[in-house]
Motif scaffolding. Structure first.
Motif, PDB file in Angstrom:
ATOM      1  N   ALA A  38       0.822  -1.207   0.000  1.00  0.00           N
ATOM      2  CA  ALA A  38       0.000   0.000   0.000  1.00  0.00           C
ATOM      3  C   ALA A  38       0.854   1.254   0.000  1.00  0.00           C
ATOM      4  N   PHE A  39       2.186   1.069   0.022  1.00  0.00           N
ATOM      5  CA  PHE A  39       3.082   2.196   0.250  1.00  0.00           C
ATOM      6  C   PHE A  39       4.033   2.403  -0.934  1.00  0.00           C
ATOM      7  N   PRO A  40       4.297   3.655  -1.297  1.00  0.00           N
ATOM      8  CA  PRO A  40       5.230   3.924  -2.393  1.00  0.00           C
ATOM      9  C   PRO A  40       6.671   3.699  -1.949  1.00  0.00           C
ATOM     10  N   THR A  41       7.557   3.594  -2.903  1.00  0.00           N
ATOM     11  CA  THR A  41       8.971   3.361  -2.580  1.00  0.00           C
ATOM     12  C   THR A  41       9.573   4.523  -1.800  1.00  0.00           C
ATOM     13  N   THR A  89      -6.469 -11.820  -6.801  1.00  0.00           N
ATOM     14  CA  THR A  89      -5.807 -10.977  -7.812  1.00  0.00           C
ATOM     15  C   THR A  89      -4.322 -10.893  -7.507  1.00  0.00           C
ATOM     16  N   VAL A  90      -3.995 -10.760  -6.228  1.00  0.00           N
ATOM     17  CA  VAL A  90      -2.632 -10.932  -5.725  1.00  0.00           C
ATOM     18  C   VAL A  90      -2.723 -11.887  -4.545  1.00  0.00           C
ATOM     19  N   GLU A  91      -1.634 -12.568  -4.276  1.00  0.00           N
ATOM     20  CA  GLU A  91      -1.656 -13.534  -3.180  1.00  0.00           C
ATOM     21  C   GLU A  91      -1.421 -12.875  -1.824  1.00  0.00           C
ATOM     22  N   MET A  92      -0.766 -11.701  -1.840  1.00  0.00           N
ATOM     23  CA  MET A  92      -0.374 -11.070  -0.580  1.00  0.00           C
ATOM     24  C   MET A  92      -0.429  -9.561  -0.714  1.00  0.00           C
ATOM     25  N   GLY A  93      -0.714  -8.890   0.397  1.00  0.00           N
ATOM     26  CA  GLY A  93      -0.650  -7.438   0.446  1.00  0.00           C
ATOM     27  C   GLY A  93       0.050  -6.995   1.716  1.00  0.00           C
ATOM     28  N   HIS A  94       0.621  -5.794   1.689  1.00  0.00           N
ATOM     29  CA  HIS A  94       1.181  -5.184   2.896  1.00  0.00           C
ATOM     30  C   HIS A  94       0.460  -3.863   3.066  1.00  0.00           C
ATOM     31  N   THR A  95      -0.335  -3.749   4.141  1.00  0.00           N
ATOM     32  CA  THR A  95      -1.256  -2.628   4.210  1.00  0.00           C
ATOM     33  C   THR A  95      -1.680  -2.382   5.650  1.00  0.00           C
ATOM     34  N   ALA A  96      -2.428  -1.295   5.841  1.00  0.00           N
ATOM     35  CA  ALA A  96      -3.004  -0.971   7.147  1.00  0.00           C
ATOM     36  C   ALA A  96      -4.465  -1.388   7.148  1.00  0.00           C
ATOM     37  N   SER A  97      -4.844  -2.179   8.124  1.00  0.00           N
ATOM     38  CA  SER A  97      -6.210  -2.682   8.195  1.00  0.00           C
ATOM     39  C   SER A  97      -7.236  -1.547   8.228  1.00  0.00           C
ATOM     40  N   GLN A  98      -6.872  -0.422   8.833  1.00  0.00           N
ATOM     41  CA  GLN A  98      -7.835   0.675   8.949  1.00  0.00           C
ATOM     42  C   GLN A  98      -8.231   1.284   7.606  1.00  0.00           C
ATOM     43  N   TYR A  99      -7.467   1.001   6.548  1.00  0.00           N
ATOM     44  CA  TYR A  99      -7.841   1.516   5.232  1.00  0.00           C
ATOM     45  C   TYR A  99      -9.199   0.971   4.784  1.00  0.00           C
ATOM     46  N   PRO A 235      -0.054  15.728  21.075  1.00  0.00           N
ATOM     47  CA  PRO A 235       0.150  14.349  20.632  1.00  0.00           C
ATOM     48  C   PRO A 235      -0.959  13.904  19.687  1.00  0.00           C
ATOM     49  N   SER A 236      -0.679  12.858  18.953  1.00  0.00           N
ATOM     50  CA  SER A 236      -1.707  12.248  18.118  1.00  0.00           C
ATOM     51  C   SER A 236      -2.519  11.308  19.002  1.00  0.00           C
ATOM     52  N   TRP A 237      -3.561  11.856  19.633  1.00  0.00           N
ATOM     53  CA  TRP A 237      -4.380  11.044  20.537  1.00  0.00           C
ATOM     54  C   TRP A 237      -5.051   9.887  19.807  1.00  0.00           C
ATOM     55  N   TRP A 238      -5.135   9.998  18.475  1.00  0.00           N
ATOM     56  CA  TRP A 238      -5.805   8.943  17.710  1.00  0.00           C
ATOM     57  C   TRP A 238      -4.848   7.854  17.242  1.00  0.00           C
ATOM     58  N   GLU A 239      -3.539   8.116  17.297  1.00  0.00           N
ATOM     59  CA  GLU A 239      -2.588   7.091  16.832  1.00  0.00           C
ATOM     60  C   GLU A 239      -1.361   7.051  17.730  1.00  0.00           C
ATOM     61  N   GLY A 240      -1.543   6.471  18.904  1.00  0.00           N
ATOM     62  CA  GLY A 240      -0.403   6.208  19.768  1.00  0.00           C
ATOM     63  C   GLY A 240       0.471   5.114  19.196  1.00  0.00           C
ATOM     64  N   GLN A 241      -0.044   4.426  18.230  1.00  0.00           N
ATOM     65  CA  GLN A 241       0.666   3.445  17.407  1.00  0.00           C
ATOM     66  C   GLN A 241      -0.219   3.187  16.198  1.00  0.00           C
ATOM     67  N   ALA A 242       0.360   2.633  15.155  1.00  0.00           N
ATOM     68  CA  ALA A 242      -0.430   2.277  13.972  1.00  0.00           C
ATOM     69  C   ALA A 242       0.193   1.040  13.342  1.00  0.00           C
ATOM     70  N   ALA A 243      -0.444  -0.101  13.561  1.00  0.00           N
ATOM     71  CA  ALA A 243       0.085  -1.374  13.077  1.00  0.00           C
ATOM     72  C   ALA A 243      -0.278  -1.604  11.614  1.00  0.00           C
ATOM     73  N   VAL A 244       0.613  -2.264  10.902  1.00  0.00           N
ATOM     74  CA  VAL A 244       0.336  -2.715   9.538  1.00  0.00           C
ATOM     75  C   VAL A 244       0.526  -4.231   9.494  1.00  0.00           C
ATOM     76  N   HIS A 245      -0.040  -4.853   8.458  1.00  0.00           N
ATOM     77  CA  HIS A 245      -0.030  -6.309   8.375  1.00  0.00           C
ATOM     78  C   HIS A 245       0.283  -6.791   6.960  1.00  0.00           C
ATOM     79  N   PHE A 246       0.733  -8.023   6.895  1.00  0.00           N
ATOM     80  CA  PHE A 246       0.777  -8.758   5.633  1.00  0.00           C
ATOM     81  C   PHE A 246      -0.524  -9.548   5.543  1.00  0.00           C
ATOM     82  N   PHE A 247      -1.337  -9.242   4.538  1.00  0.00           N
ATOM     83  CA  PHE A 247      -2.555  -9.996   4.276  1.00  0.00           C
ATOM     84  C   PHE A 247      -2.240 -11.070   3.240  1.00  0.00           C
ATOM     85  N   MET A 248      -2.708 -12.297   3.469  1.00  0.00           N
ATOM     86  CA  MET A 248      -2.504 -13.388   2.527  1.00  0.00           C
ATOM     87  C   MET A 248      -3.823 -14.052   2.193  1.00  0.00           C
ATOM     88  N   ASN A 249      -4.029 -14.348   0.931  1.00  0.00           N
ATOM     89  CA  ASN A 249      -5.234 -15.059   0.512  1.00  0.00           C
ATOM     90  C   ASN A 249      -5.380 -16.318   1.357  1.00  0.00           C
TER      91      ASN A 249
END
Length: 362
Positions: A38-41, A89-99, A235-249
């Motif tokens: 989900a992220f550019p280079t 369409t793809v087997e895997m993604g790297h993204t933020a679940s909140q999207y 502070p960012s009261w809404w994002e004290g952290q922001a996890a991302v994941h590898f999604f796999m089919n």
């Protein structure tokens, strides 16, 4: 006689090798997957997680399991990755679940909860508190399986074209923010606006939006947001952290040999750790450079924080009443959050506060 025994043993060995070859091929099949990030280079902390994952999987399988990483938008857009993975369409993604908050608000809890965890708490909840299992029970209904893929860590509160001195200053403020934080801010008078990362600078420059939150100094310095919105809040009261994941089919994941699954888990863990350490190392120096180039730090006052907390509780109460999958995740998060901070204030928080106070004397 010895020669006959030797030739016989060679023959047996050759036969064994011949017989073993199909079994080896069967247990270590040749597989190629595509990984849509989900992220550019240009995101020097987040995008490399995809290449790290691919590198270690290929090396640990001696080239039999290859993953081809693609930068944001090369196959599908960032907001399409969950569906693309589920549909194969793809087997895997790297993204933020909140999207994918728009599909179901429960997706947001895979990434964040405003007034929720810090980075280490999120990791502990996922890996030791059953959080990842709860998430994967939810994700399975959408056709994919997830492994932790990093964390953006505690974020800043965004860039603003004008100072925010009271809640009234938020009325009608057009801000690049989405998902669960956007739902909460809407109750505070903010007008949440969905804008791709690549368009944030121009939108601020032209006044199409009044503010934007993204991640933190390490990424935002490269975006040049300080040049068009000088007030940098915390502070960012809404994002004290922001996890991302590898999604796999899910079907593709379940078809993998057990040792390929283990390799994916190990490679994901290395990639996730690299994301956190890149942010932890890069953010402090980037913040210093931003301030030296004119960024003006401001903190959200207590009125704004109190209003945000009240709005958050209102949103959570509504979702707890209407969304059972949200409630299952939310209850688990809150239970651990409350006990963790009771301990944290005696240890990590008190130590950090002491060191921050003494840093000029060290």
């Amino acid at each position: 006689m010895r020669r006959r025994k030797f030739l016989g043993s060679v023959g047996i060995g050759a036969a064994a090798t011949t017989l073993a070859a199909p079994a080896i091929a069967q247990s270590a099949p040749q597989i190629t997957w595509r990984l849509q990030s989900a992220f550019p280079t240009s995101f020097a902390a987040l995008y490399p997680a995809a290449t790290t994952m691919a590198k270690y999987v290929e090396e640990m399988t001696e080239g039999r399991f290859r993953i081809q990483p693609f930068a944001a938008g090369e196959i599908v857009g960032p907001n399409q990755i969950a569906d693309a993975v589920a549909q194969g369409t793809v087997e895997m993604g790297h993204t933020a679940s909140q999207y994918y908050h728009g599909k179901d608000p429960a997706f947001s809890l895979g990434t964040l909860l405003p007034f929720g965890f810090n980075t280490r708490m999120m990791d502990a909840w996922q890996m030791q508190g059953g959080g990842l299992d709860l998430l994967n029970t939810f994700y399975a209904k959408h056709g994919f399986f997830a492994l932790p893929g990093g964390n953006v860590t505690a974020q800043m509160g965004g860039w603003y074209r004008k100072e925010i001195n009271s809640v009234s200053d938020l009325a009608g403020l057009k801000m690049r923010v989405g998902g669960l934080p956007g739902s909460i801010m809407a109750k505070m008078g903010v007008v949440p606006t969905a804008i791709p990362g690549g368009d944030v600078y121009v939108s601020l420059e032209r006044g199409t939006i009044d503010a934007a939150e993204f991640t933190g100094p390490f990424d935002e310095e490269r975006m040049g947001l300080n040049k068009v919105a000088p007030y940098y809040y915390f502070p960012s009261w809404w994002e004290g952290q922001a996890a991302v994941h590898f999604f796999m089919n899910l079907q593709k994941w379940e078809e993998l040999p057990a040792h390929y699954k283990a390799i994916l888990r190990a490679a994901a863990a290395v990639a996730a750790d690299e994301v956190v350490t890149r942010y932890d190392y890069g953010n402090p120096a980037a913040l210093v450079r931003l301030i030296s180039s004119g960024a003006q730090l401001r903190n959200f006052n207590e009125e704004i924080i109190a209003t945000a907390l009240a709005a958050s509780k209102e949103v959570y109460a509504e979702l707890n009443e209407t969304n059972p999958e949200w409630k299952t995740l939310y209850d688990s998060i809150v239970e651990y959050r409350d006990s963790a901070y009771a301990y944290w204030q005696l240890t990590e928080l008190s130590y950090d506060a002491m060191m921050a106070r003494l840093r000029t004397q060290l």
